[in-house]
Design a protein around this motif. Sequence first.
Motif, PDB file in Angstrom:
ATOM      1  N   ILE A 128      47.812  62.821 -11.851  1.00 59.26           N
ATOM      2  CA  ILE A 128      48.155  61.400 -11.814  1.00 59.26           C
ATOM      3  C   ILE A 128      47.520  60.792 -10.565  1.00 59.26           C
ATOM      4  N   VAL A 129      46.751  59.713 -10.757  1.00 55.22           N
ATOM      5  CA  VAL A 129      46.095  59.048  -9.629  1.00 55.22           C
ATOM      6  C   VAL A 129      46.485  57.568  -9.611  1.00 55.22           C
ATOM      7  N   ALA A 130      46.971  57.119  -8.461  1.00 54.64           N
ATOM      8  CA  ALA A 130      47.365  55.728  -8.261  1.00 54.64           C
ATOM      9  C   ALA A 130      46.441  55.080  -7.236  1.00 54.64           C
ATOM     10  N   SER A 131      46.702  53.824  -6.937  1.00 55.98           N
ATOM     11  CA  SER A 131      45.961  53.133  -5.879  1.00 55.98           C
ATOM     12  C   SER A 131      46.813  51.996  -5.347  1.00 55.98           C
ATOM     13  N   GLY A 132      46.409  51.463  -4.201  1.00 53.64           N
ATOM     14  CA  GLY A 132      47.034  50.255  -3.707  1.00 53.64           C
ATOM     15  C   GLY A 132      46.731  49.105  -4.651  1.00 53.64           C
ATOM     16  N   TYR A 133      47.411  47.966  -4.432  1.00 52.13           N
ATOM     17  CA  TYR A 133      47.190  46.835  -5.330  1.00 52.13           C
ATOM     18  C   TYR A 133      47.423  45.513  -4.600  1.00 52.13           C
ATOM     19  N   ASN A 134      46.832  44.466  -5.166  1.00 52.46           N
ATOM     20  CA  ASN A 134      47.039  43.106  -4.680  1.00 52.46           C
ATOM     21  C   ASN A 134      48.040  42.379  -5.570  1.00 52.46           C
ATOM     22  N   LYS A 135      48.734  41.424  -4.995  1.00 46.50           N
ATOM     23  CA  LYS A 135      49.517  40.479  -5.783  1.00 46.50           C
ATOM     24  C   LYS A 135      48.738  39.168  -5.801  1.00 46.50           C
ATOM     25  N   ILE A 136      48.535  38.613  -6.993  1.00 41.84           N
ATOM     26  CA  ILE A 136      47.770  37.381  -7.119  1.00 41.84           C
ATOM     27  C   ILE A 136      48.594  36.316  -7.822  1.00 41.84           C
ATOM     28  N   ASP A 137      48.256  35.046  -7.559  1.00 39.71           N
ATOM     29  CA  ASP A 137      48.952  33.952  -8.218  1.00 39.71           C
ATOM     30  C   ASP A 137      48.248  33.612  -9.527  1.00 39.71           C
ATOM     31  N   SER A 138      48.683  32.533 -10.177  1.00 42.97           N
ATOM     32  CA  SER A 138      48.139  32.184 -11.484  1.00 42.97           C
ATOM     33  C   SER A 138      46.659  31.849 -11.433  1.00 42.97           C
ATOM     34  N   ARG A 139      46.160  31.467 -10.254  1.00 48.09           N
ATOM     35  CA  ARG A 139      44.746  31.134 -10.102  1.00 48.09           C
ATOM     36  C   ARG A 139      43.905  32.330  -9.648  1.00 48.09           C
ATOM     37  N   GLY A 140      44.566  33.449  -9.415  1.00 47.60           N
ATOM     38  CA  GLY A 140      43.843  34.648  -9.002  1.00 47.60           C
ATOM     39  C   GLY A 140      43.734  34.816  -7.505  1.00 47.60           C
ATOM     40  N   ASN A 141      44.422  33.972  -6.745  1.00 47.09           N
ATOM     41  CA  ASN A 141      44.383  34.074  -5.288  1.00 47.09           C
ATOM     42  C   ASN A 141      45.319  35.179  -4.813  1.00 47.09           C
ATOM     43  N   ILE A 142      44.831  36.024  -3.909  1.00 51.64           N
ATOM     44  CA  ILE A 142      45.644  37.111  -3.365  1.00 51.64           C
ATOM     45  C   ILE A 142      46.636  36.550  -2.343  1.00 51.64           C
ATOM     46  N   PHE A 143      47.928  36.862  -2.519  1.00 47.39           N
ATOM     47  CA  PHE A 143      48.918  36.439  -1.531  1.00 47.39           C
ATOM     48  C   PHE A 143      49.646  37.622  -0.883  1.00 47.39           C
ATOM     49  N   ALA A 144      49.357  38.835  -1.342  1.00 49.51           N
ATOM     50  CA  ALA A 144      49.937  40.022  -0.703  1.00 49.51           C
ATOM     51  C   ALA A 144      49.150  41.247  -1.157  1.00 49.51           C
ATOM     52  N   THR A 145      49.094  42.234  -0.277  1.00 53.36           N
ATOM     53  CA  THR A 145      48.471  43.512  -0.621  1.00 53.36           C
ATOM     54  C   THR A 145      49.440  44.627  -0.269  1.00 53.36           C
ATOM     55  N   ILE A 146      49.672  45.508  -1.219  1.00 52.40           N
ATOM     56  CA  ILE A 146      50.566  46.646  -1.017  1.00 52.40           C
ATOM     57  C   ILE A 146      49.740  47.915  -1.204  1.00 52.40           C
ATOM     58  N   ALA A 147      49.644  48.699  -0.143  1.00 49.00           N
ATOM     59  CA  ALA A 147      48.821  49.902  -0.181  1.00 49.00           C
ATOM     60  C   ALA A 147      49.192  50.790   0.996  1.00 49.00           C
ATOM     61  N   PRO A 148      49.062  52.097   0.842  1.00 49.95           N
ATOM     62  CA  PRO A 148      49.296  52.986   1.989  1.00 49.95           C
ATOM     63  C   PRO A 148      48.174  52.826   3.007  1.00 49.95           C
ATOM     64  N   SER A 149      48.452  53.158   4.264  1.00 48.40           N
ATOM     65  CA  SER A 149      47.445  53.028   5.315  1.00 48.40           C
ATOM     66  C   SER A 149      46.327  54.057   5.174  1.00 48.40           C
ATOM     67  N   ALA A 150      46.607  55.128   4.440  1.00 49.33           N
ATOM     68  CA  ALA A 150      45.611  56.162   4.164  1.00 49.33           C
ATOM     69  C   ALA A 150      45.948  56.794   2.816  1.00 49.33           C
ATOM     70  N   ASP A 151      44.988  57.471   2.204  1.00 45.32           N
ATOM     71  CA  ASP A 151      45.273  58.169   0.953  1.00 45.32           C
ATOM     72  C   ASP A 151      46.493  59.070   1.154  1.00 45.32           C
ATOM     73  N   ILE A 152      47.361  59.104   0.149  1.00 47.02           N
ATOM     74  CA  ILE A 152      48.618  59.829   0.304  1.00 47.02           C
ATOM     75  C   ILE A 152      48.940  60.596  -0.974  1.00 47.02           C
ATOM     76  N   LEU A 153      49.626  61.721  -0.823  1.00 45.13           N
ATOM     77  CA  LEU A 153      50.063  62.516  -1.970  1.00 45.13           C
ATOM     78  C   LEU A 153      51.584  62.429  -2.067  1.00 45.13           C
ATOM     79  N   TYR A 154      52.069  61.831  -3.136  1.00 48.23           N
ATOM     80  CA  TYR A 154      53.511  61.766  -3.369  1.00 48.23           C
ATOM     81  C   TYR A 154      53.943  63.039  -4.089  1.00 48.23           C
ATOM     82  N   LYS A 155      54.766  63.830  -3.427  1.00 49.20           N
ATOM     83  CA  LYS A 155      55.250  65.077  -4.014  1.00 49.20           C
ATOM     84  C   LYS A 155      56.602  64.907  -4.690  1.00 49.20           C
TER      85      LYS A 155
END
Length: 321
Positions: free
Chosen positions: A124-151
């Motif tokens: 299973i591979v995930a990634s960080g993601y952006n939150k965008i509004d209806s126009r596609g503008n980014i208003f938040a980014t949620i991501a780890p500071s470095a690649d991480i393994l969730y055990k």
Amino acid sequence: MSKIKVAQSNYPLVSVVMCAYNTRSFIENAVNSILKQTYLNFELIISDDGSTDGTREWLSTLKDHPKVRLFLQERNMGYVANKNFAISQAKGEFITQNDSDDVSCFSRLEKQVQVCLKNPKIKIVASGYNKIDSRGNIFATIAPSADILYKGYSGEPYEFWFPPLMVHKDVYKEKGLFTNYFSGMGDDLYWTVKANENFDIFCLRDALYSYRDNPDSITNVLDNTRKLIVIEMLNKVLKQRSLSGTDWLEQKNFTALEAMEVSLLKNKRFMADQYRVWAAKSIDKRDRKQALSLLGKCFKLNPFYLKNFSTLGYFIRTFIV
């Protein structure tokens, strides 16, 4: 040019699942974000759940596209059932999703597949993601500071969004598909927590997916009274899993689940706060009629709750002042 572009036939087929329902304003961007991927060995499975806003007609223009497998449901199945159907049609070794109002970075599939190729034990591979509004503008980014393994699931929010998880088909064979119990408002977290008990999740720090804050999405539309209580039910079963490794839903203990549902529905303070939260969502969407109706319900159940007055003030500032 990327090595993957040069020799795509040597790489695993990825099935991208897209469930569509009345997202005509966004679906072209969603589809194009997949069709323009740098990774070439993929199929795009689109299942429309009875759209009435032109989405279905636009999708029909893709019926002959070599990368697209299109399903037009004869009746509305509901989000989770439609998602399970689409996943069951996947031919790929890996399966991922892209919601029809969201967009993927053009290199998303390539970067996720590369993780699996470098370490075949990762399913299973995930990634960080952006939150965008209806126009596609980014208003938040949620991501780890470095690649991480969730055990495993710690109880803290994952730093990734669920649809873009790239999942090996064997994980679905072992863990099954998604439950409709949570009315589309927690099925993804519940499934991911269960999968994470047996499979590590590698999360890339790159924000490769953009989740749209769509006021008409399933999590923002109160079309089912159960949506008022399902998050509390989700928290309950996740707590049970953390303590015992199983839960009422997995055990099919519907008697206990129903008893808790009834208890929550009879709890006036709890229900008043749920109506208040949804009233605030309605105000955010500028749905004056629904906001007023929900505010009326929360004041009726708990007339002296201070947060009710705060939300009422928000209503007055939005619609009256």
